[in-house]
Design an enzyme around this catalytic site. Structure first.
Site, PDB file in Angstrom:
ATOM      1  N   SER A 174       3.354  -2.611   4.166  1.00 40.80           N
ATOM      2  CA  SER A 174       2.933  -3.976   4.507  1.00 40.80           C
ATOM      3  C   SER A 174       4.043  -5.000   4.329  1.00 40.80           C
ATOM      4  O   SER A 174       4.863  -4.898   3.410  1.00 40.80           O
ATOM      5  CB  SER A 174       1.764  -4.351   3.583  1.00 40.80           C
ATOM      6  OG  SER A 174       1.561  -5.744   3.586  1.00 40.80           O
TER       7      SER A 174
ATOM      8  N   GLU B 242       3.577  -7.672   3.025  1.00 44.06           N
ATOM      9  CA  GLU B 242       3.352  -8.275   1.706  1.00 44.06           C
ATOM     10  C   GLU B 242       4.380  -7.780   0.683  1.00 44.06           C
ATOM     11  O   GLU B 242       4.567  -8.389  -0.365  1.00 44.06           O
ATOM     12  CB  GLU B 242       1.941  -7.970   1.207  1.00 44.06           C
ATOM     13  CG  GLU B 242       0.864  -8.837   1.843  1.00 44.06           C
ATOM     14  CD  GLU B 242       1.005 -10.305   1.483  1.00 44.06           C
ATOM     15  OE1 GLU B 242       0.929 -10.649   0.302  1.00 44.06           O
ATOM     16  OE2 GLU B 242       1.208 -11.115   2.399  1.00 44.06           O
TER      17      GLU B 242
ATOM     18  N   TYR C 275      -1.520  -6.345  -5.043  1.00 48.34           N
ATOM     19  CA  TYR C 275      -1.558  -5.596  -3.786  1.00 48.34           C
ATOM     20  C   TYR C 275      -0.141  -5.286  -3.290  1.00 48.34           C
ATOM     21  O   TYR C 275       0.172  -4.149  -2.943  1.00 48.34           O
ATOM     22  CB  TYR C 275      -2.331  -6.410  -2.732  1.00 48.34           C
ATOM     23  CG  TYR C 275      -2.208  -5.848  -1.326  1.00 48.34           C
ATOM     24  CD1 TYR C 275      -3.024  -4.812  -0.902  1.00 48.34           C
ATOM     25  CD2 TYR C 275      -1.262  -6.357  -0.431  1.00 48.34           C
ATOM     26  CE1 TYR C 275      -2.901  -4.279   0.378  1.00 48.34           C
ATOM     27  CE2 TYR C 275      -1.133  -5.838   0.845  1.00 48.34           C
ATOM     28  CZ  TYR C 275      -1.958  -4.802   1.242  1.00 48.34           C
ATOM     29  OH  TYR C 275      -1.823  -4.279   2.507  1.00 48.34           O
TER      30      TYR C 275
END
Ligand code: GDR
Length: 327
Positions: free
Chosen positions: A127, A129, A151
């Site tokens: 990801s 992120e 996360y």
């Protein structure tokens, strides 16, 4: 027929990928957790070709059994606690599923293996992120990671363990570093769908305000249907590798709100939108913009749906759904 095994099958990407692979002639297996999972029952109605297999990313023996049953050529690990805000309040669970779940799936693949001539190929949903407090703009496969949430930290572990298993055991394991990808099937907890759904409901008189967190964060938003094709393309390469999938454009949450309201013919969106700190995150990712030139050059991948088209598609879908619910 080639066989594919997908974790996270009840999520947005699981649906798009299952449809895509079915269209390519695959037998598609989807892993579902829990007892009497209502999302699985609904999905089975929508995708009758799908074979559902029980299993849980927290339980290695269940992953081994699931792979033995499905005998896949390709495994797509899309399963995760994927809502960044939730990862702050359930950090240990996120580390276990989103992070250690990848390790368990890799171990299950090592145990079940596929045949010697035809080893199982593995895709990991990495990801954007992971870039978090970005060290470089735009972000590429070589940009250092600086995650800003439990996360993001779990995804960094997942990403690194895929590289390590590839280098240590020669697994055909690839990671797609996917920037935000959205569509009509996006969960309502994510910002795009929350906003497109609210714009539709406000237009229909079913809702009177939209309560938001930050409007300043910027994201590189693409269409999920385009991105699942890229996942498959990665596994068709002779050599496993990591690829960024992104549009190369960034937009603020404010632009998302403005565009969604404009799609239903409301120009003075400020009248309906209020901010509440309860939607602020303890640490925010301020700006993401990806450079997908490696995927374009090596895979021939390109996103096809642009941001205004994506938002309009989502708003129109929400108008239909909400109008059908209206008294
Ligand atoms: P993100 O997606 O965290 O980027 O991760 P999300 O849509 O949740 O947030 C995007 C940005 O919008 C801001 N925001 C709000 N977000 C939500 N959900 N609700 C709000 O009310 C709100 N107001 C402002 C957020 O703070 C953030 O800056 C998604 C997930 O799908 C991950 O699983 C995936 O890995 C990445 O995209 C790529």
């Amino acid at each position: 027929m080639p066989r594919a095994f997908i974790t996270g099958i009840t999520g947005q990407d699981g649906y798009h990928l299952a449809e895509f692979l079915h269209g390519k002639g695959y037998d598609v297996y989807g892993m579902v957790k829990g007892q009497n999972n209502p999302r699985a029952t609904k999905l089975q109605e929508e995708l009758p070709f799908l074979e559902l297999v029980p299993g849980d990313l927290a339980d290695l023996p269940s992953l081994v059994a699931a792979l033995q049953l499905a005998q896949p050529d390709e495994v797509y690990n899309l399963g995760a606690i994927s809502f960044v805000a939730l990862s702050f309040s359930q950090a240990e669970l996120t580390a276990n599923i989103t992070g250690l779940g990848v390790l368990r799936m890799l171990e299950a693949i090592r145990m079940v293996g596929g045949t010697q001539d035809n080893p199982i190929r593995f895709y990991q949903a990495s990801s954007s992120e992971m870039f978090g407090k970005v060290r470089q703009t735009p972000q590429t496969e070589l940009t250092p990671f600086h995650p800003r949430s439990p996360y993001g930290c779990a995804k960094v572990f997942g990403h690194d363990i895929v590289v390590n298993y590839r280098e240590s055991y020669g697994l055909h394991a690839s990671s797609g570093i996917l920037f935000n990808h959205e569509g009509p099937r996006r969960g309502i907890e994510f910002v795009t769908r929350k906003v497109t759904n609210a714009a539709a409901r406000i237009k229909l008189g079913l809702q009177h305000e939209l309560v938001m967190g930050t409007l300043d964060a910027k994201r590189d938003w693409g269409y999920a249907g385009d991105y699942v094709k890229g996942m498959w393309m990665m596994l068709q390469q002779d050599e496993p590798d990591d690829y960024v999938l992104a549009t190369g454009e960034t937009h603020s949450v404010e632009e998302l709100v403005q565009l969604s309201f404009a799609s239903v013919g409301i120009d003075d969106w400020q009248r309906y939108v209020r901010q509440d700190p309860k939607f602020y995150r303890p640490a925010e990712v301020d700006l993401l913009i990806g450079d997908a030139s490696k995927a374009t050059e090596k895979l021939g991948w390109k996103p096809e749906v642009d941001f205004p088209t994506l938002i309009d598609m989502m708003v129109q879908n929400d108008l239909e759904i909400e109008a059908a619910k209206a008294p």
